[in-house]
Structure formats: C-alpha cells, structure tokens
Design a protein around this motif. Sequence first.
Motif, PDB file in Angstrom:
ATOM      1  N   VAL A 183       0.859  -1.189   0.000  1.00 39.66           N
ATOM      2  CA  VAL A 183       0.000   0.000   0.000  1.00 39.66           C
ATOM      3  C   VAL A 183       0.890   1.231   0.000  1.00 39.66           C
ATOM      4  O   VAL A 183       1.390   1.647   1.054  1.00 39.66           O
ATOM      5  CB  VAL A 183      -0.935   0.014   1.237  1.00 39.66           C
ATOM      6  CG1 VAL A 183      -1.915   1.184   1.139  1.00 39.66           C
ATOM      7  CG2 VAL A 183      -1.678  -1.302   1.371  1.00 39.66           C
ATOM      8  N   PRO A 184       1.142   1.841  -1.155  1.00 39.70           N
ATOM      9  CA  PRO A 184       2.104   2.946  -1.249  1.00 39.70           C
ATOM     10  C   PRO A 184       1.793   4.140  -0.362  1.00 39.70           C
ATOM     11  O   PRO A 184       2.691   4.920  -0.055  1.00 39.70           O
ATOM     12  CB  PRO A 184       2.043   3.336  -2.736  1.00 39.70           C
ATOM     13  CG  PRO A 184       1.595   2.095  -3.418  1.00 39.70           C
ATOM     14  CD  PRO A 184       0.642   1.428  -2.472  1.00 39.70           C
ATOM     15  N   PHE A 185       0.539   4.292   0.073  1.00 36.27           N
ATOM     16  CA  PHE A 185       0.208   5.411   0.962  1.00 36.27           C
ATOM     17  C   PHE A 185       1.014   5.336   2.249  1.00 36.27           C
ATOM     18  O   PHE A 185       1.329   6.357   2.854  1.00 36.27           O
ATOM     19  CB  PHE A 185      -1.293   5.404   1.279  1.00 36.27           C
ATOM     20  CG  PHE A 185      -1.713   6.520   2.193  1.00 36.27           C
ATOM     21  CD1 PHE A 185      -1.931   7.799   1.694  1.00 36.27           C
ATOM     22  CD2 PHE A 185      -1.862   6.302   3.558  1.00 36.27           C
ATOM     23  CE1 PHE A 185      -2.315   8.837   2.550  1.00 36.27           C
ATOM     24  CE2 PHE A 185      -2.235   7.331   4.407  1.00 36.27           C
ATOM     25  CZ  PHE A 185      -2.464   8.594   3.905  1.00 36.27           C
ATOM     26  N   PHE A 186       1.366   4.116   2.685  1.00 33.26           N
ATOM     27  CA  PHE A 186       2.158   3.936   3.892  1.00 33.26           C
ATOM     28  C   PHE A 186       3.643   4.162   3.629  1.00 33.26           C
ATOM     29  O   PHE A 186       4.454   4.064   4.544  1.00 33.26           O
ATOM     30  CB  PHE A 186       1.944   2.529   4.461  1.00 33.26           C
ATOM     31  CG  PHE A 186       0.633   2.359   5.164  1.00 33.26           C
ATOM     32  CD1 PHE A 186       0.545   2.446   6.531  1.00 33.26           C
ATOM     33  CD2 PHE A 186      -0.523   2.135   4.442  1.00 33.26           C
ATOM     34  CE1 PHE A 186      -0.665   2.293   7.189  1.00 33.26           C
ATOM     35  CE2 PHE A 186      -1.741   1.982   5.080  1.00 33.26           C
ATOM     36  CZ  PHE A 186      -1.824   2.066   6.457  1.00 33.26           C
ATOM     37  N   ASP A 187       3.991   4.456   2.385  1.00 34.01           N
ATOM     38  CA  ASP A 187       5.371   4.756   2.029  1.00 34.01           C
ATOM     39  C   ASP A 187       5.555   6.235   1.688  1.00 34.01           C
ATOM     40  O   ASP A 187       6.442   6.894   2.208  1.00 34.01           O
ATOM     41  CB  ASP A 187       5.806   3.911   0.835  1.00 34.01           C
ATOM     42  CG  ASP A 187       7.244   4.187   0.423  1.00 34.01           C
ATOM     43  OD1 ASP A 187       8.153   3.717   1.120  1.00 34.01           O
ATOM     44  OD2 ASP A 187       7.449   4.888  -0.595  1.00 34.01           O
TER      45      ASP A 187
END
Length: 689
Positions: A224-228
């Motif tokens: 989940v790229p939002f957590f990156d």
Amino acid sequence: MSTEPAIVVNEKDEIKEYYESDKTSQVAVDTVSNKLIEEFQFTWRASIVGSLLGCLVAASNTYLGLKIGWTFGASLFGAIFSFAIIKPISRVLPPKWGGGHFGPKENCTAQSAATTAGGLSAGFVSGIPAMYKLGLMSNPREDAVALLLFTISAAFYGLFFAVPLRSHFVVKQDLVFPTPRAAAVTILSLHNTVDGEKAAMKKAMWMGIWFMVTFIWTLISYFVPFFDTIHILYYIGHATNYEPLMSANQDWSWYFKWDFPFFGAGLMTPGSTVLSFFIGTLVVYGIIGPCLVATGEFVAPMGFNAAGDTTNRFFLWPGIALMTITAFTELLIHYDSLWRGIKGGVLELYSAAMRGVHFFQRIVLRTQLTEQETDKYKRTQDENEIFRPEELIPASWWIGGTFLSIIFTCAIMGRYFGMPVYQSIVAIILGFLFSFVGIQATGETDINPTGSIGKMSQLVFAKMPADSLQAVMKNNLMAGNISASAASQAVDMVGDLKTGQLVGASPRSQFWAQFVASFFAIAIAVGLFILFADAYPCIIDQNLDAECEFGLVAVKAWASVTKLLTGTSEPLSRNSMIATIICAIAGVVFPLVRHFFVPEKYRKFYPSVSAVGIAMINTSPEVPLAMFIGWVSGKIWKRLRRTAYDDLMYSVAAGMIAGQGISAILQALFKITGVKGAVITASCPMGEC
C-alpha cells in the motif's frame, strides 16, 4: 587499582542463595564483602547475542548507507539490548543451558561483538558499489568469492592490527572516546542498581515497540504505497491546477515519505547538521534548480541523459568539493593530534615488535635474555596497565594474525583484483598510518574520518602504474577500500577496548568476542550487498541512476573522485567549474573560521558545510525532510517531556532505524521472488507508483 574489582549486584536473596549453592555457576561470592564477582567474561551466549544484534545494525546501516552515505555504530544498541535479552535468560535457565549470573564484564563482551558485527558494511555502501558503477566488476553474484575473501582480509586485518594500538591510545594517552565511554557508563549503570535494571528494560521495551511499529508499517508500505509516500504537493497542485506544485512533487521529489530511519537519525543528529542538510537541499533543489530550469539554463530537472547541464550533474562536483575538502581541512586543523597519533602508533608498533622479538627469542630460540633485557621487557608490558598479563592479548596472537592477514590480503588483491604485490603492501601500510589518524580523531572528537582516509589512499595511488586504464581505476578504488575498511575496523576495535578498560573487562575476552563476531560481520556484509544489488539493480548499474530508490551519495563521491584522479572524469561546464571552485574555497574557509574565530560554546550552532555538500549530491529531498521532521519532533518532545526524552530518545531512534532496516531486507526478497507490490495505488499520482 585492583585488576579484578568486585561487582556489586543487587539481586534478591533467593538469587544470591542460588549462586552460592550452585557450584557450576559462573560467579564467585566473596563471603567477606558479600559481593558477586564475575569469573567468566567471555561466554558464547554473550558473543552470539551480541553478534546477532550487530547483524541488525549492519542491515540498517546497509539501507542507510546506500540512501545517504551515513551509518551508525552498534555500541550503545548492543549494550542495552544484550542486557535486555540475556539478563532475563540468566535468571530462568540453569547455567548449563545459558543461565547464570550476567554481569557488566560479560555485557561488555556482548557489546564488543555487536560493534564488530555491525561495523563491516561501510565499504559496501561506498567503494565496492562504485567499482560496479565504473564497470570495473561484473556482478555481485559472480564476484561473490572475491567480495567474500576481500571482506575476510579487511575484517581480520583490522582485528589483529588494533591490538597493539590499545597500549598507546587507550592506556598511555587515555583518550576520551566519547561513544565508547558512553557505552561503558551505560553498562555500569544497567548493572549497578535495581533502578538501573528497570531503566534498561524500559529502554529495551520502547526500542522493541518502535522496532515492531516501523517493521510492520514498512512491510505494509510495500503493498500500500500510501504507507510509504504521500504526494501532498501533487494533490494540492492538481486540485488548484497549478503546474509548479505538481512538478515539485514529480520532477523534484518534494514529497513526504515515511522514512522512519531518518526520523530516528534526525532525533540523534545535532541541529546544525540537520538544518544545514535540509536548508541546503531546499536551496539547491527547491529554489536554484527549478529557477534555472525555468530560464533554460538547465535542460532537465534531474538525470544525466539529456543534453547539456542537468541539475544533479551540475551540483555533483561542488558537493564533492565541499565534502572532501572540508574533511581534509578538519584533519589538518588538528595536525598536532594527528601527528601524535601517527608518531605514537609507529612507536607503539616498534615497541610491540620488540616484545615480539623478545618472545621469539625466549620461546622459539630458547635464548636466555639478560637481566636488563628482561626488566625492559616487563616494563614495556606493565607500565600504566591495570590488567594482569593473562588478561591481555599475547603478542604472538596479533603478530601472527597480522602477518597472515597481510599475506592473505596480497594474495587476494593479486588473484581477484589484479593488484601487484608491492601496491597491496603500500595500501596496507597506508591502512596502518591512516588507522592512527582515525583512532586519534575518534578518540578526541568521536568522528571517524573513514571517507577521508579512503580518498587519501586514492590520492596516493593516483599515479600508480598499471597495464590499462581500467586497472588503474580498479587499483585506485581498491587501495581506498583496503585503507578505509581496515581503519574503520581498527577504530571500532580500539573503541571497544576503551569501553572494556572503563568497565574492567579483560581485553582477551573482548578479543575473542570480536573474533567470533567477525564471522557474522563477514557473512552479513557480503550477503546483504548481494541481496540489495539483486533487488535494486540501480545500486550497481551506471545507467539507472535516475530511477534509483537510493541516493547513493557515498557511491557517487567515490566513483567521481576515482574518475578525477585517473583522468577519466567528464569535463565540467564553465558554470559548474566556477561553483566547484567556490565550494572548494568554502570547504577551507568555513572550518578555519569555526575553529579559530568561533567560541567553543557557539560552535554547536555553526553550519555544517559537509552536510551542505551531501545535500548537493543527494537527489532525494525526502531524506533531509524526514530528518528535519525527526529533529523538530525531538525538540518538541524534549520541551514537553524532558526526562522521557533524555531516557528514551536513543532507544526510540534505534528501534526506528533497525525496524526499517530489517523490513528492507524482506522487501528486497519480495522483489527478487516477484511478489507484486503497490497493489493499492489510489494515493499515487495518476494511479502510478
């Protein structure tokens, strides 16, 4: 001073009774003073636990080093966490299964193992990747044997060579060694009182909490790229139809990244360094770069492929000039201490060699020494020494080990890297001399100038003859690698021996711990480099810089200096050359002003020009932004909860750094095995991450 000081341990009565009744326990009880005395300092439990903790730090340092070129020592991490792991085990298990009393000297053994296992990755985030970037080696998997053998030579060369230097730098000069001293104070405080033990467990608990938070968060971010990454400026620019904000996000990498290691680094790093790094990046990649692209001076925001000057090509050499010349100037400013280091190191080697000759005469040749020679031999051994001879490291060990390491290094350099024997010997001698410089500098200032040491070796090797231009470049880089790696190991080893002196731990026990941990260090350093190179080809591919997840700041610096010294560097544009000259002058002036004109109490506010140089080379603004956020958060925490900040700041930072370092290994494995990432791309610009 007693060579075997009694250690007071505030155990409960039943634990004390257990020690007294259990004849196999590794403590003795002084019935007169009612104190517990450590009998065995080197243990397998301490060596293995410390080595495994050092491997955690090595994983984190590989990630951090490839990102920005900075690494952190494992000394305090190993001291605190080994206590938190072994102390409970020592109480619940019988001695034959790893239980029994765990005291400060054994804790020092674990800490020494952690430092050794965590400190050998420096070459794999700088000089070694630079060789691949220059096309001097093929592929880490194919070169695994060469890399492994080189790492073995660097590890044991530094280990054995550090032994005779203890006498001069630790015993005679009694240098401060700030971090090793802090480790010693920490170890003694952990074992001194029940409150110290409770504080240690609390530190370990918070370190573990942030380790798990960071580890899980980073693992989720793979899917989940939002957590990156959060593309704040792109969202605002897209909502307002304002192109410059979207460009700042997509072209210049101005976005927020959940980079926990750099939040932690910001907590621990002085404000002058963090602010210099962040403001330097803001000026270069937030103001100057965009303005000159808009006017047509630069033809592209980032990358080397477009015709004409591009931003990171233009600022590369000015940044290198600031980094290297500042480091050299700092060294030369302290010429007196450097001279003391070199002179003292050479004299100590001579004295140690004479002890080796006496040993050879007495034991091997069975020669009877005169009474005068015997007295001289004893004086050189016993002067200012607090340990008994049987607690020290025999001269035969380090002399034989150093001799074998030199032969082994020459053989490896010749067979796998094509370096002539005489050049290998020159590189080894430079490693000797620069180790004195590194130990003296670290002992006085807590700054290990490993990068400068490597580049000084490169400078010496600039005109060394070779069969081809490729061989010249390879020899130049490997000379720097030999000196920097050996000096780095020697500095860590001598620092550990300082910790041992303050705790009262036997140098021989520490040596055995370092010896065991060296095998862990070799395996983890080589293994992690191969893993990251497989998962992220941009680390070694010279054509993938613009697409790389890592800033590779140290790698670019080493590769560029090699090109310059061997005459293969591409010509600079006129404007870039002017900027480089200005930065070179600043690299001399700023340290001189700081040292001679700024009062001591104000120096902590003085800007770090080295950090500005790193800002110029680093093309990932999210890194200094993350460090800045970490630093600001630390200031707020300190203002609101001063005691908690003082007690737990390091633990929280270490947990963040270690957590993402281990998670990065799993992410690399996911990439290699083809596990699909970024399965939810709703937060990505235009749905692409």
